[in-house]
Design an enzyme around this catalytic site. Structure first.
Site, short mmCIF file in Angstrom:
data_model
loop_
_atom_site.label_atom_id
_atom_site.label_comp_id
_atom_site.label_asym_id
_atom_site.label_seq_id
_atom_site.Cartn_x
_atom_site.Cartn_y
_atom_site.Cartn_z
N GLU A 75 -9.35 4.72 7.06
CA GLU A 75 -9.33 5.38 5.72
C GLU A 75 -11.12 5.41 5.14
O GLU A 75 -11.37 5.67 3.98
CB GLU A 75 -8.50 4.88 4.38
CG GLU A 75 -7.17 4.86 4.67
CD GLU A 75 -6.25 6.05 5.08
OE1 GLU A 75 -6.99 7.12 4.82
OE2 GLU A 75 -5.28 5.91 5.68
N VAL B 20 0.88 -1.12 -0.06
CA VAL B 20 -0.03 -0.12 -0.02
C VAL B 20 1.08 1.32 0.19
O VAL B 20 1.82 1.28 0.71
CB VAL B 20 -0.98 -0.06 1.22
CG1 VAL B 20 -0.10 0.01 2.38
CG2 VAL B 20 -1.93 1.08 1.02
N PHE B 21 0.42 2.25 -0.73
CA PHE B 21 1.46 3.55 -0.97
C PHE B 21 0.77 4.52 0.06
O PHE B 21 -0.44 4.71 0.26
CB PHE B 21 0.93 4.00 -2.27
CG PHE B 21 2.17 5.21 -2.63
CD1 PHE B 21 3.47 5.05 -2.89
CD2 PHE B 21 1.34 6.41 -2.62
CE1 PHE B 21 4.42 6.10 -2.90
CE2 PHE B 21 2.34 7.59 -2.88
CZ PHE B 21 3.71 7.64 -3.08
N GLY B 22 1.67 5.28 0.84
CA GLY B 22 1.21 6.19 1.70
C GLY B 22 1.62 7.54 1.47
O GLY B 22 2.80 7.84 0.76
N TYR B 23 0.87 8.50 1.10
CA TYR B 23 1.05 9.77 0.73
C TYR B 23 0.56 10.80 1.84
O TYR B 23 0.92 12.06 1.58
CB TYR B 23 0.54 10.00 -0.47
CG TYR B 23 -1.05 10.09 -0.59
CD1 TYR B 23 -1.50 11.15 -0.34
CD2 TYR B 23 -1.53 8.96 -0.79
CE1 TYR B 23 -3.10 11.21 -0.01
CE2 TYR B 23 -3.02 8.77 -0.73
CZ TYR B 23 -3.86 9.82 -0.57
OH TYR B 23 -5.10 9.88 -0.47
N GLY B 24 0.04 10.42 2.83
CA GLY B 24 -0.52 11.45 3.95
C GLY B 24 0.01 10.94 5.35
O GLY B 24 1.31 10.62 5.33
N SER B 25 -0.89 10.59 6.07
CA SER B 25 -0.57 10.20 7.22
C SER B 25 0.25 8.85 7.44
O SER B 25 0.90 8.58 8.32
CB SER B 25 -1.76 10.06 8.26
OG SER B 25 -2.94 9.23 7.99
#
Length: 201
Positions: free
Chosen positions: A111, A18-23
């Site tokens: 989410e 999974v790609f995280g771009y925020g928290s």
């Protein structure tokens, strides 16, 4: 850890990544067995999503980031003057297969406020500074512009004021912004993310 610590064979079935771009950058999911730092193409990262459950409340929602396809954002973001050179850096986390269902359930709940799973390719830079895809088929939670929590483009001053005054069960909204800016700077000091840096100022 370098961009190429984990590089998937395109023909090989991947474990759950999974790609995280925020928290998720500064608060990773549990049971991570490896991570790859990289960036996305064709997206912008914007504080365009209401937060009713983490950094705000149902009656006073805060603001958190989402990803929007560049062409979609350009079509309705007349208030947004940030350049196309902005790059969405983040972290792709590969989850221990033994805990995949547990982590999926955890992330779906975390989410839940308007986010939908999409599949993206994660890009990186090789030793020569050339761009190439390092991971295919990575899952990513995106707040699409047709979800009920999508707020779209707001004037920067109004957005900054909303972030400054909001808070929720996960803490102050401004803490989210500051943590994200610090994490992105550490992740890719050379990156351009004028939207984040303008809000920080």
């Amino acid at each position: 850890m370098t961009f190429f610590d984990v590089v998937a064979d395109p023909g090989e079935e991947m474990t759950y990544t999974v790609f995280g771009y925020g928290s998720l950058i500064f608060k990773p999911p549990p049971h991570v067995i490896s991570e790859v730092h990289g960036f996305l193409k064709g997206y912008v990262r914007r504080f365009a999503q209401k937060s009713h459950d983490h950094r705000g409340t149902p009656d006073k929602p805060g603001r958190v980031v989402t990803l929007i396809h560049k062409e979609e954002w350009n079509a309705f973001s007349g208030l947004d003057a940030f350049p196309d050179e902005d790059i969405v850096w983040g972290i792709a986390y590969t989850i221990d297969p033994a805990y995949e269902k547990e982590v999926r359930d955890y992330l779906d709940y975390r989410e839940k406020d308007g986010y939908t799973l999409e599949t993206v390719d994660v890009w990186g830079l090789n030793a020569k500074g050339e761009e190439s895809i390092t991971l295919h088929g990575v899952r990513c939670y995106v707040g699409r512009n047709d979800n009920p929590s999508f707020i779209g483009s707001e004037p920067l001053d109004a957005l900054a004021q909303k972030i400054w005054e909001s808070g929720g069960p996960s803490g102050p909204n401004k803490e989210y912004l500051y943590n994200l800016v610090e994490a992105v700077r550490k992740l890719a000091p050379e990156s351009h993310d004028s939207h984040l840096y303008a809000l920080e100022r």
